[in-house]
Scaffold this motif. Structure first.
Motif, PDB file in Angstrom:
ATOM      1  N   GLY A  13       0.808  -1.226  -0.051  1.00  0.00           N
ATOM      2  CA  GLY A  13      -0.035  -0.054   0.350  1.00  0.00           C
ATOM      3  C   GLY A  13       0.833   1.362  -0.055  1.00  0.00           C
ATOM      4  N   HIS A  14       2.290   0.430  -0.137  1.00  0.00           N
ATOM      5  CA  HIS A  14       2.880   2.202   0.040  1.00  0.00           C
ATOM      6  C   HIS A  14       3.107   3.156  -1.076  1.00  0.00           C
ATOM      7  N   TYR A  15       3.216   2.616  -2.497  1.00  0.00           N
ATOM      8  CA  TYR A  15       3.372   2.823  -3.563  1.00  0.00           C
ATOM      9  C   TYR A  15       1.427   2.530  -4.424  1.00  0.00           C
ATOM     10  N   VAL A  16       1.497   3.513  -5.627  1.00  0.00           N
ATOM     11  CA  VAL A  16       0.284   3.256  -6.991  1.00  0.00           C
ATOM     12  C   VAL A  16       1.352   3.046  -7.780  1.00  0.00           C
ATOM     13  N   VAL A  17       1.018   2.334  -8.823  1.00  0.00           N
ATOM     14  CA  VAL A  17       1.671   2.247  -9.982  1.00  0.00           C
ATOM     15  C   VAL A  17       1.134   3.276 -11.127  1.00  0.00           C
ATOM     16  N   ILE A  18       1.577   3.813 -11.971  1.00  0.00           N
ATOM     17  CA  ILE A  18       0.635   4.110 -12.973  1.00  0.00           C
ATOM     18  C   ILE A  18       1.778   4.153 -14.655  1.00  0.00           C
ATOM     19  N   ARG A  19       1.073   3.669 -15.437  1.00  0.00           N
ATOM     20  CA  ARG A  19       1.286   3.289 -16.417  1.00  0.00           C
ATOM     21  C   ARG A  19       2.796   2.534 -16.168  1.00  0.00           C
ATOM     22  N   GLY A  20       3.214   1.926 -15.406  1.00  0.00           N
ATOM     23  CA  GLY A  20       4.143   0.530 -14.866  1.00  0.00           C
ATOM     24  C   GLY A  20       5.385   1.449 -14.108  1.00  0.00           C
ATOM     25  N   ARG A  21       4.963   2.560 -13.662  1.00  0.00           N
ATOM     26  CA  ARG A  21       5.489   3.496 -12.691  1.00  0.00           C
ATOM     27  C   ARG A  21       5.087   3.993 -11.297  1.00  0.00           C
ATOM     28  N   LYS A  22       6.226   3.574 -10.096  1.00  0.00           N
ATOM     29  CA  LYS A  22       5.831   3.343  -9.088  1.00  0.00           C
ATOM     30  C   LYS A  22       5.618   4.862  -8.511  1.00  0.00           C
ATOM     31  N   TRP A  23       4.559   5.206  -8.032  1.00  0.00           N
ATOM     32  CA  TRP A  23       4.660   6.407  -7.102  1.00  0.00           C
ATOM     33  C   TRP A  23       4.284   6.341  -5.803  1.00  0.00           C
ATOM     34  N   ARG A  24       5.104   7.168  -4.785  1.00  0.00           N
ATOM     35  CA  ARG A  24       4.214   7.123  -3.825  1.00  0.00           C
ATOM     36  C   ARG A  24       3.039   7.787  -3.453  1.00  0.00           C
ATOM     37  N   ALA A  25       2.323   6.604  -2.685  1.00  0.00           N
ATOM     38  CA  ALA A  25       0.823   6.551  -2.482  1.00  0.00           C
ATOM     39  C   ALA A  25       0.353   7.350  -1.459  1.00  0.00           C
ATOM     40  N   THR A  26      -0.785   8.477  -1.386  1.00  0.00           N
ATOM     41  CA  THR A  26      -0.986   9.581  -0.229  1.00  0.00           C
ATOM     42  C   THR A  26      -1.307   8.544   0.835  1.00  0.00           C
ATOM     43  N   ASP A  27      -0.753   9.078   2.311  1.00  0.00           N
ATOM     44  CA  ASP A  27      -0.522   8.713   3.239  1.00  0.00           C
ATOM     45  C   ASP A  27      -2.323   8.495   3.537  1.00  0.00           C
ATOM     46  N   PRO A  28      -3.280   7.475   3.835  1.00  0.00           N
ATOM     47  CA  PRO A  28      -4.444   6.867   3.967  1.00  0.00           C
ATOM     48  C   PRO A  28      -4.764   7.205   5.120  1.00  0.00           C
ATOM     49  N   THR A  29      -4.135   7.760   6.402  1.00  0.00           N
ATOM     50  CA  THR A  29      -4.605   8.217   7.517  1.00  0.00           C
ATOM     51  C   THR A  29      -4.768   9.623   7.588  1.00  0.00           C
ATOM     52  N   VAL A  30      -4.642  10.112   6.175  1.00  0.00           N
ATOM     53  CA  VAL A  30      -5.171  12.023   6.035  1.00  0.00           C
ATOM     54  C   VAL A  30      -6.538  11.705   6.238  1.00  0.00           C
TER      55      VAL A  30
END
Length: 106
Positions: A13-30
């Motif tokens: 759950g730490h990253y999202v994958v967009i078009r094959g690239r990992k990006w840090r996900a938004t903090d789910p506790t916000v």
């Protein structure tokens, strides 16, 4: 207007994958309302970057990019330590300070 489907997340759950690239996900506790305000600041800052680039205004571009960075840090998408390495108190402080800063910037 329909929303895009949720992006794929890594198993932790730490990253999202967009078009094959990992990006840090938004903090789910916000909290949702805070995250929405931070995303509003983020999008306004991104628009300001575009305006500054079209107008060749380097000072305005720098200021807008600083606002983009502040919003992404507050959301947990940038900065160190990563949101999953922070205590609950540190995470809360991060988004509260970021929102305060953005709410009081020009």
């Amino acid at each position: 207007m329909s929303r895009s489907p949720e992006p794929e997340h890594t198993p932790d759950g730490h990253y999202v994958v967009i078009r094959g690239r990992k990006w840090r996900a938004t903090d789910p506790t916000v909290p949702d309302d805070i995250a929405a305000r931070l995303r509003s600041h983020l999008m306004a800052a991104r628009r300001a970057v575009g305006v500054a680039l079209r107008e060749n205004d380097t000072a305005a571009e720098r200021a807008a990019r600083e606002r983009v960075h502040a919003a992404k840090v507050a959301l947990g998408e940038r900065g160190t330590p990563a949101w999953w390495q922070q205590s609950k108190a540190e995470r809360r402080r991060r988004w509260e300070e970021g929102l305060h800063r953005l709410d009081h910037s020009t």
